[in-house]
Design a protein around this motif. Structure first.
Motif, PDB file in Angstrom:
ATOM      1  N   ASN A  14       2.144  -9.857  -6.897  1.00  0.00           N
ATOM      2  CA  ASN A  14       0.764  -9.389  -6.903  1.00  0.00           C
ATOM      3  C   ASN A  14       0.548  -8.225  -5.953  1.00  0.00           C
ATOM      4  OD1 ASN A  14      -1.526 -10.122  -8.500  1.00  0.00           O
ATOM      5  ND2 ASN A  14      -1.104 -12.250  -8.013  1.00  0.00           N
ATOM      6  N   GLY A  15       1.636  -7.521  -5.656  1.00  0.00           N
ATOM      7  CA  GLY A  15       1.545  -6.331  -4.827  1.00  0.00           C
ATOM      8  C   GLY A  15       2.200  -5.148  -5.507  1.00  0.00           C
ATOM      9  N   VAL A  16       2.396  -4.087  -4.760  1.00  0.00           N
ATOM     10  CA  VAL A  16       3.032  -2.868  -5.262  1.00  0.00           C
ATOM     11  C   VAL A  16       4.141  -2.486  -4.284  1.00  0.00           C
ATOM     12  CG1 VAL A  16       2.638  -0.496  -6.043  1.00  0.00           C
ATOM     13  CG2 VAL A  16       0.774  -2.148  -6.132  1.00  0.00           C
ATOM     14  N   ALA A  17       5.261  -2.036  -4.793  1.00  0.00           N
ATOM     15  CA  ALA A  17       6.395  -1.691  -3.923  1.00  0.00           C
ATOM     16  C   ALA A  17       6.023  -0.595  -2.932  1.00  0.00           C
ATOM     17  CB  ALA A  17       7.591  -1.259  -4.769  1.00  0.00           C
ATOM     18  N   SER A  18       5.195   0.353  -3.373  1.00  0.00           N
ATOM     19  CA  SER A  18       4.761   1.442  -2.494  1.00  0.00           C
ATOM     20  C   SER A  18       3.489   1.011  -1.772  1.00  0.00           C
ATOM     21  CB  SER A  18       4.514   2.715  -3.309  1.00  0.00           C
ATOM     22  OG  SER A  18       5.725   3.155  -3.893  1.00  0.00           O
ATOM     23  N   ALA A  19       3.584   0.844  -0.455  1.00  0.00           N
ATOM     24  CA  ALA A  19       2.474   0.286   0.312  1.00  0.00           C
ATOM     25  C   ALA A  19       2.578   0.715   1.765  1.00  0.00           C
ATOM     26  CB  ALA A  19       2.498  -1.237   0.220  1.00  0.00           C
ATOM     27  N   LEU A  20       1.458   0.580   2.482  1.00  0.00           N
ATOM     28  CA  LEU A  20       1.448   0.818   3.922  1.00  0.00           C
ATOM     29  C   LEU A  20       1.497  -0.531   4.628  1.00  0.00           C
ATOM     30  CD1 LEU A  20       1.085   3.116   6.094  1.00  0.00           C
ATOM     31  CD2 LEU A  20      -1.325   2.419   6.190  1.00  0.00           C
ATOM     32  N   PHE A  21       2.422  -0.695   5.559  1.00  0.00           N
ATOM     33  CA  PHE A  21       2.523  -1.970   6.270  1.00  0.00           C
ATOM     34  C   PHE A  21       2.935  -1.742   7.724  1.00  0.00           C
ATOM     35  CE2 PHE A  21       6.498  -1.307   3.919  1.00  0.00           C
ATOM     36  CZ  PHE A  21       7.472  -1.441   4.896  1.00  0.00           C
ATOM     37  N   ARG A  22       2.734  -2.782   8.516  1.00  0.00           N
ATOM     38  CA  ARG A  22       3.103  -2.716   9.930  1.00  0.00           C
ATOM     39  C   ARG A  22       4.623  -2.835  10.061  1.00  0.00           C
ATOM     40  NH1 ARG A  22      -1.831  -3.542  12.570  1.00  0.00           N
ATOM     41  NH2 ARG A  22      -3.369  -4.589  11.231  1.00  0.00           N
ATOM     42  N   ILE A  45      -3.422   7.201   2.442  1.00  0.00           N
ATOM     43  CA  ILE A  45      -3.052   6.906   3.837  1.00  0.00           C
ATOM     44  C   ILE A  45      -4.297   6.713   4.690  1.00  0.00           C
ATOM     45  CG2 ILE A  45      -2.035   7.863   5.931  1.00  0.00           C
ATOM     46  CD1 ILE A  45       0.182   9.055   4.301  1.00  0.00           C
ATOM     47  N   GLU A  46      -5.281   7.582   4.526  1.00  0.00           N
ATOM     48  CA  GLU A  46      -6.509   7.479   5.318  1.00  0.00           C
ATOM     49  C   GLU A  46      -7.185   6.124   5.127  1.00  0.00           C
ATOM     50  OE1 GLU A  46     -10.890   9.664   5.789  1.00  0.00           O
ATOM     51  OE2 GLU A  46      -9.417  10.452   4.356  1.00  0.00           O
ATOM     52  N   LYS A  47      -7.335   5.704   3.874  1.00  0.00           N
ATOM     53  CA  LYS A  47      -8.044   4.452   3.592  1.00  0.00           C
ATOM     54  C   LYS A  47      -7.211   3.229   3.965  1.00  0.00           C
ATOM     55  CE  LYS A  47     -10.963   6.508   0.045  1.00  0.00           C
ATOM     56  NZ  LYS A  47     -11.324   6.606  -1.389  1.00  0.00           N
TER      57      LYS A  47
END
Length: 285
Positions: free
Chosen positions: A149-157, A101-103
């Motif tokens: 090319n992504g991951v289901a678990s992600a940080l997004f707006r 989360i920090e990064k």
């Protein structure tokens, strides 16, 4: 408008994952930057999982119960309850490393072109841990034409989710995250990948992902193509190049496998002949 302080809400859909949900939850509670809120959406789980969820006592954790409606509806319901600018999705059987989360938040805070942040990851489960690091590329729409090319678990707006009207419930059989990322990136956003394995994906013998690949792969890929046909048409040259490259790699790997099998078969056939030869003509060895 996004608030001055960009808070994070974690949304965790849970369906009969009572054996794993505490591992997922604790991986969030151990983050170096804690979220404002954690919303667990129970998607009609049985008594065992319900018992685990009811035992959770934490001021920032809210458990919401719904009848079984699938992961897309569960995520949408959780995100809809969030008041923060940033959303972190996590499945109930997976785990984040403490600094994710920090990064990831730092990237979203620093670059307004980036709508989504994922990371490299490792797979684990089935009594063994895979040491290989999987490295999705992220980036832009054209990088998602032939594979996710992504991951289901992600940080997004949260505004990304709002712009595309959330996760498409028509992808109830799988690939909903691939469809979601294509929808978001086609709005002009970019996906950034943290070049560290900060996520751990639990591999199960029987799971929604394995079933999607084994039984519905063609159907789901056609659904993605038809839904995003304008994206594919506008990137037809890139799409063709990627498909040709992918086909060449598949043919090469198939030939290598075939040659390897033929070599092994040859060894098996010749082995008894060599044994007989040694017995009959020991002086020739």
């Amino acid at each position: 408008m996004e608030s001055t302080v960009q808070a994070v809400t974690v949304v965790i859909p849970c369906y009969n994952d009572g054996a794993f949900i505490m591992d997922a939850l604790n991986s969030i509670l151990r983050q170096t930057v804690l979220p404002e809120r954690i919303i667990i959406i129970d998607d009609g789980s049985g008594a065992e999982t319900m018992s685990v969820l009811k035992s959770i006592k934490n001021n920032i954790v809210e458990v919401v119960y719904q009848t079984n409606q699938g992961v897309c509806t569960a995520r949408n319901n959780g995100i809809g309850k969030a008041t923060s600018s940033y959303i972190l999705t996590l499945d109930a059987d997976d785990i984040f490393e403490p600094t994710f989360i920090e990064k990831a938040k730092h990237i979203l805070d620093s670059d307004m072109k980036v709508g989504v942040v994922c990371c490299h990851y490792k797979e684990f489960g089935n009594s063994s841990k895979n040491k290989d690091i999987i490295k999705p590329k992220g980036k832009i729409t054209q990088d998602f034409l032939v594979k996710n090319n992504g991951v289901a678990s992600a940080l997004f707006r949260k505004k990304c989710w709002e712009e595309v009207n959330g996760y498409d419930v028509n992808f109830d059989k799988g690939y909903e995250d691939w469809d979601f990322w294509l929808s978001v990136l086609s709005q002009g956003w970019e996906m950034r990948i943290i070049q560290e394995p900060l996520f751990n994906y639990r591999k199960k013998i029987h799971s929604r992902d394995t079933m999607a690949l084994a039984q519905f792969d063609k159907e789901l890929k056609m659904k993605i193509f038809l839904k995003h046909k304008k994206v594919y048409e506008s990137s037809i040259d890139v799409f063709a190049q990627q498909m040709i490259l992918r086909n060449t790699m598949l043919v090469t790997n198939l030939n290598k496998t075939k040659e390897g099998l033929e070599f092994q078969l040859g060894k098996i056939i010749l082995k008894p002949i060599r044994i007989i030869k040694r017995l009959l003509f020991p002086s020739n060895e």
